[in-house]
Scaffold this motif. Structure first.
Motif, short mmCIF file in Angstrom:
data_model
loop_
_atom_site.label_atom_id
_atom_site.label_comp_id
_atom_site.label_asym_id
_atom_site.label_seq_id
_atom_site.Cartn_x
_atom_site.Cartn_y
_atom_site.Cartn_z
N TYR A 94 -10.06 -29.61 31.78
CA TYR A 94 -9.52 -28.86 32.64
C TYR A 94 -8.74 -27.75 31.86
O TYR A 94 -8.04 -28.61 30.88
N PHE A 95 -8.14 -26.52 32.29
CA PHE A 95 -7.47 -25.67 31.45
C PHE A 95 -6.80 -24.87 32.29
O PHE A 95 -7.21 -24.23 33.20
N ILE A 96 -5.26 -24.43 31.81
CA ILE A 96 -4.54 -23.58 32.76
C ILE A 96 -3.57 -23.02 31.71
O ILE A 96 -3.17 -23.55 30.64
N ILE A 97 -3.41 -21.78 31.80
CA ILE A 97 -2.33 -20.98 31.13
C ILE A 97 -1.08 -20.95 31.99
O ILE A 97 -1.23 -20.41 33.21
N CYS A 98 -0.14 -21.26 31.55
CA CYS A 98 1.41 -21.15 32.14
C CYS A 98 2.00 -20.23 31.92
O CYS A 98 2.39 -20.17 30.72
N ASP A 99 2.63 -19.04 32.40
CA ASP A 99 3.41 -18.05 31.83
C ASP A 99 4.81 -17.96 32.63
O ASP A 99 5.63 -17.12 32.24
N THR A 100 5.15 -19.01 33.38
CA THR A 100 6.38 -19.17 33.61
C THR A 100 6.87 -20.55 33.35
O THR A 100 6.18 -21.42 33.47
N ILE A 101 8.30 -20.62 33.09
CA ILE A 101 8.74 -22.17 32.98
C ILE A 101 8.49 -22.68 34.41
O ILE A 101 8.09 -24.08 34.26
N ASN B 181 -14.22 -27.03 32.44
CA ASN B 181 -15.07 -27.10 31.57
C ASN B 181 -15.17 -25.74 30.56
O ASN B 181 -15.94 -24.91 30.52
N VAL B 182 -13.67 -25.81 30.00
CA VAL B 182 -13.49 -24.54 29.03
C VAL B 182 -13.68 -24.71 27.82
O VAL B 182 -13.25 -25.88 27.21
N VAL B 183 -14.26 -23.97 26.65
CA VAL B 183 -14.28 -24.09 25.28
C VAL B 183 -13.00 -23.85 24.66
O VAL B 183 -12.70 -22.60 24.75
N ILE B 184 -12.25 -24.83 24.38
CA ILE B 184 -11.07 -24.73 23.65
C ILE B 184 -10.87 -23.76 22.64
O ILE B 184 -9.92 -23.23 22.24
N ARG B 185 -11.85 -23.72 21.64
CA ARG B 185 -11.72 -23.23 20.50
C ARG B 185 -11.70 -21.37 20.77
O ARG B 185 -11.00 -20.65 20.00
N ASP B 186 -11.94 -21.13 22.09
CA ASP B 186 -11.70 -19.71 22.21
C ASP B 186 -10.33 -19.38 22.80
O ASP B 186 -9.95 -18.08 22.89
N HIS B 187 -9.41 -20.47 22.87
CA HIS B 187 -7.91 -20.21 23.09
C HIS B 187 -7.08 -20.67 22.24
O HIS B 187 -5.65 -20.50 22.62
N VAL B 188 -7.34 -21.16 21.15
CA VAL B 188 -6.59 -21.57 20.00
C VAL B 188 -6.42 -20.92 18.71
O VAL B 188 -7.91 -20.22 18.51
N ALA B 189 -5.56 -20.62 17.92
CA ALA B 189 -5.48 -19.98 16.72
C ALA B 189 -6.81 -20.76 15.65
O ALA B 189 -7.12 -19.86 14.87
N GLY C 299 -14.49 -32.15 22.47
CA GLY C 299 -13.61 -31.81 23.52
C GLY C 299 -12.36 -32.74 23.96
O GLY C 299 -12.02 -33.57 22.96
N PHE C 300 -11.87 -32.73 24.88
CA PHE C 300 -10.79 -33.45 25.40
C PHE C 300 -11.01 -33.59 26.78
O PHE C 300 -11.07 -32.68 27.72
N PRO C 301 -10.77 -35.03 27.23
CA PRO C 301 -11.14 -35.57 28.64
C PRO C 301 -9.79 -35.27 29.44
O PRO C 301 -9.16 -36.44 29.87
N GLY C 302 -9.48 -34.13 29.79
CA GLY C 302 -8.04 -34.13 30.55
C GLY C 302 -7.76 -32.55 30.63
O GLY C 302 -8.51 -31.50 30.64
N LEU C 303 -6.59 -32.44 30.74
CA LEU C 303 -5.97 -31.08 30.93
C LEU C 303 -5.21 -30.50 29.80
O LEU C 303 -4.37 -31.10 29.26
#
Length: 120
Positions: free
Chosen positions: A34-41, A17-25, A73-77
């Motif tokens: 659901y939301f995840i930040i991946c910093d490796t391949i 349940n993350v507000v996506i507007r806080d994470h996009v330009a 919002g978005f119903p997924g990841l």
């Protein structure tokens, strides 16, 4: 839903349940399930693979400068790609860059090694 497998693998990295507007330009968009930040391949590949295997709707984005999420919002990841590795083979005039590398950084680092062709 198969989100439990992602929770087991990524633990606290996987947010709900993350507000996506806080994470996009573009600074628009509502709550994503659901939301995840991946910093490796490796983590990026694993997140996408698990989402596909579990049939979880997902989107992979970078900085979010060319994407608009609905205020509903978005119903997924949502997977944020922040992979940043760059390898230079100056003797062969080649660069291998992760898909999350900012173009401005890639241009600057290439230019500092006298590799041209990426500049605007």
């Amino acid at each position: 839903m198969g989100i439990e497998i992602l929770k087991q693998k990524f633990g606290n990295q996987l947010k709900e349940n993350v507000v996506i507007r806080d994470h996009v330009a573009t600074a628009v968009g509502g709550i994503v399930d659901y939301f995840i930040i991946c910093d490796t391949i490796e983590s990026l590949i694993e997140a996408v693979t698990l989402a596909r295997q579990q049939e979880i709707p997902h989107r992979v984005i970078g900085q979010g400068s060319n994407v608009l999420f609905s205020d509903v919002g978005f119903p997924g990841l949502v997977i944020i790609n922040r992979t940043t590795k760059i390898s230079f083979m100056t003797d062969r005039s080649r660069i291998i860059a992760d898909s999350g590398v900012l173009l401005s950084r890639l241009i600057m680092e290439a230019a500092s090694r006298d590799l041209t062709g990426l500049e605007f």
